[in-house]
Design a protein around this motif. Structure first.
Motif, PDB file in Angstrom:
ATOM      1  N   GLY A  82     -33.606  63.066 117.943  1.00 58.33           N
ATOM      2  CA  GLY A  82     -34.304  61.985 118.620  1.00 58.33           C
ATOM      3  C   GLY A  82     -34.795  60.960 117.601  1.00 58.33           C
ATOM      4  N   SER A  83     -35.198  61.443 116.426  1.00 56.68           N
ATOM      5  CA  SER A  83     -35.773  60.525 115.426  1.00 56.68           C
ATOM      6  C   SER A  83     -34.762  59.469 114.989  1.00 56.68           C
ATOM      7  CB  SER A  83     -36.254  61.321 114.211  1.00 56.68           C
ATOM      8  OG  SER A  83     -37.160  62.307 114.636  1.00 56.68           O
ATOM      9  N   THR A 176     -43.390  65.940 124.802  1.00 57.03           N
ATOM     10  CA  THR A 176     -43.372  67.363 124.446  1.00 57.03           C
ATOM     11  C   THR A 176     -44.687  67.858 123.844  1.00 57.03           C
ATOM     12  OG1 THR A 176     -41.153  66.733 123.727  1.00 57.03           O
ATOM     13  CG2 THR A 176     -41.793  69.022 123.372  1.00 57.03           C
ATOM     14  N   ASP A 208     -36.160  58.300 126.400  1.00 51.60           N
ATOM     15  CA  ASP A 208     -36.047  59.502 125.583  1.00 51.60           C
ATOM     16  C   ASP A 208     -36.225  60.703 126.518  1.00 51.60           C
ATOM     17  OD1 ASP A 208     -36.426  61.679 123.932  1.00 51.60           O
ATOM     18  OD2 ASP A 208     -38.073  60.816 122.766  1.00 51.60           O
ATOM     19  N   GLN A 232     -31.817  70.495 121.387  1.00 55.39           N
ATOM     20  CA  GLN A 232     -32.495  71.752 121.022  1.00 55.39           C
ATOM     21  C   GLN A 232     -33.631  72.234 121.914  1.00 55.39           C
ATOM     22  OE1 GLN A 232     -32.617  68.877 119.285  1.00 55.39           O
ATOM     23  NE2 GLN A 232     -34.544  68.544 118.273  1.00 55.39           N
ATOM     24  N   LYS A 233     -33.730  71.684 123.121  1.00 48.21           N
ATOM     25  CA  LYS A 233     -34.765  72.198 124.035  1.00 48.21           C
ATOM     26  C   LYS A 233     -34.084  72.945 125.188  1.00 48.21           C
ATOM     27  CE  LYS A 233     -37.572  69.197 121.925  1.00 48.21           C
ATOM     28  NZ  LYS A 233     -38.467  69.551 120.861  1.00 48.21           N
TER      29      LYS A 233
HETATM   30  C1  LIG Z   1     -39.613  63.864 123.321  1.00 44.22           C
HETATM   31  C2  LIG Z   1     -39.130  63.975 121.911  1.00 44.22           C
HETATM   32  N1  LIG Z   1     -38.576  62.882 121.339  1.00 44.22           N
HETATM   33  C3  LIG Z   1     -38.123  62.909 120.082  1.00 44.22           C
HETATM   34  C4  LIG Z   1     -38.219  64.056 119.314  1.00 44.22           C
HETATM   35  C5  LIG Z   1     -37.704  64.058 117.914  1.00 44.22           C
HETATM   36  O1  LIG Z   1     -36.557  64.800 117.896  1.00 44.22           O
HETATM   37  P1  LIG Z   1     -35.874  65.334 116.562  1.00 44.22           P
HETATM   38  O2  LIG Z   1     -36.785  66.338 115.950  1.00 44.22           O
HETATM   39  O3  LIG Z   1     -34.602  65.918 117.090  1.00 44.22           O
HETATM   40  O4  LIG Z   1     -35.647  64.153 115.689  1.00 44.22           O
HETATM   41  C6  LIG Z   1     -38.767  65.226 119.869  1.00 44.22           C
HETATM   42  C7  LIG Z   1     -38.848  66.467 119.099  1.00 44.22           C
HETATM   43  O5  LIG Z   1     -39.368  67.469 119.488  1.00 44.22           O
HETATM   44  C8  LIG Z   1     -39.234  65.172 121.200  1.00 44.22           C
HETATM   45  O6  LIG Z   1     -39.758  66.252 121.784  1.00 44.22           O
END
Ligand SMILES: Cc1ncc(COP(=O)(O)O)c(C=O)c1O
Length: 416
Positions: A82-83, A176, A208, A232-233
């Motif tokens: 996500g980042s 989250t 997102d 990964q969730k």
């Molecule tokens: C809602 C949400 N967005 C973005 C992220 C960031 O994801 P990543 O750690 O895969 O970069 C997370 C990570 O837990 C998340 O829960």
């Protein structure tokens, strides 16, 4: 997997990486040795082999079918989580805006962010860091909390102030860390205010869905420009990011540079991913494979509709016991009514040392991953609290086990 090793597994209520279905892990273990009868393990096979490329196409098809993704949207796979999408969204959507408005000055370009928790706040910070336009916080949960600081609600519809012609509008469907989620009931005051969006058939709406992807159908999917999620969730291991993107948002980022847009790193460009069928560079082969196995299983179980019912039940059970605990002065929910997440239930355990006792009791009963998000959470002396993540792989029986334990804990705390 031997019966003994599957029995020794504990219940993982962690927020991600998180539990995966045991039958999928067993199948994946076989695939690690021999992928689809090729004689080569999945972690060893070429990503350009015909067996793997057709597997990738099938993964895409499984998402398209189960979520009802229309032909106007493509499904792309990438890495970086996500980042990386916090940055990719900004860069691709600014390039798109530049192609549509070559004369616009950066100070005239708006990027609208709806901030309902830690992750949307982080995404907005990244947009600010990258520059190229104004980050406008068009709604912010904190302003609607009692302390003015808590992400504990979905803001009321009347508080949203969308720009007239933004480069994009961004929200996070399920937060989250904070356990705040938009309602899927369109008539609820805590639903996403689709009716307030600029009246354009190609609204640049970005969501997102990292922690709620495939846990139930996505409301108004076709009205989104981009929906993305880390696997990964709910659907797989870490390493795979899934992007559903409307075709008008797959733009020639190099042509946009000629009009004054910032260059986009080639691996972040949606066009690169689209043109290469998500195989521009070596993808996360194992994560794609395991995600494919999860999605196949989901389909057999009845798809997102099946999981919607299951997840509704699980969340209902946990919120009910939370209420019982609240009435007895043992638990305190952190999120306001109607803004609560189905996937991440967050609450405090009241009393001196009570949180530690709760976690120890859970560990003794084979339950883990219940400690709330730990970074940046010690605000005003308040600790992270408890977070129960109820992703797809958590069964109703496992949710019941937690509920049973919560009831025992309530008794223990109130009779001690
Ligand atoms: C809602 C949400 N967005 C973005 C992220 C960031 O994801 P990543 O750690 O895969 O970069 C997370 C990570 O837990 C998340 O829960």
């Amino acid at each position: 997997m031997s019966t003994e090793s599957s029995h020794s597994r504990i219940i993982n209520f962690g927020a991600g990486p998180s539990a995966l279905p045991v039958p999928v892990l067993e199948e994946a273990a076989k695939g690690l040795l021999n992928f689809q009868g090729t004689g080569i393990g999945i972690a060893e096979i070429s990503h350009r082999s015909k067996e793997f490329t057709s597997f990738v196409e099938n993964v895409s098809q499984l998402i398209r079918e189960q979520l009802g993704v229309p032909p106007t949207h493509s499904i792309l796979f990438t890495q970086g989580g996500g980042s990386a999408q916090f940055s990719a969204v900004v860069m691709n959507m600014l390039a798109r805006y530049r192609l549509l408005h070559p004369e616009a000055k950066p100070e005239d370009v708006d990027m609208d962010y709806v901030v309902t928790g830690s992750w949307s706040q982080k995404a907005a910070e990244e947009a600010r860091r990258l520059g190229g336009g104004n980050v406008k916080i068009v709604a912010d949960s904190r302003g609607h909390s009692a302390t003015g600081k808590a992400f504990d609600n979905i803001p009321p519809h009347e508080s949203y102030k969308f720009s007239k012609d933004p480069a994009f509008i961004y929200y996070c469907e399920n937060e989250t860390v904070d356990g705040v989620e938009f309602s899927h009931d369109g008539s609820s005051p805590t639903s996403f205010p689709f009716h307030l969006l600029p009246q354009d058939s190609l609204v640049p709406l970005v969501a997102d869905y990292s922690s709620s992807f495939m846990c139930r159908p996505i409301p108004r999917l076709a009205d989104h420009a981009i929906i993305y999620a880390g696997a990964q969730k709910n659907v797989g291991p870490a390493g795979l990011t899934i992007i559903i993107v409307r075709q008008d948002c797959i733009v020639d980022v190099d042509a946009a540079v000629k009009c004054g847009a910032a260059p986009v790193p080639i691996t972040l460009s949606y066009k690169t991913l689209f043109d290469s069928k998500s195989l521009y560079n070596t993808p996360s082969v194992l994560a794609i494979y395991m995600t494919g196995l999860v999605l196949e299983r989901m389909k057999k179980m009845g798809g997102v509709e099946y999981y919607e019912e299951l997840n509704r039940k699980k969340a209902g059970l946990v919120y009910d016991v939370l209420k019982e605990g609240e009435e007895r002065g043992v638990f305190k929910p952190k999120v306001k009514a109607r803004s609560e997440s189905w996937m991440n239930v967050v609450f405090d355990v009241l009393g001196d040392g009570a949180e530690r006792r709760f976690l120890e009791g859970a560990a003794q009963r084979g339950m883990s991953g219940l400690k709330g998000h730990s970074c940046e959470c010690v605000v005003n002396g308040i600790i992270a609290g408890i977070r129960v993540s109820l992703y797809n792989a958590i069964t109703e029986e496992q949710a019941q086990q937690l509920v049973q334990y919560c009831r025992e804990f309530i008794e223990q705390e109130t009779t001690a």
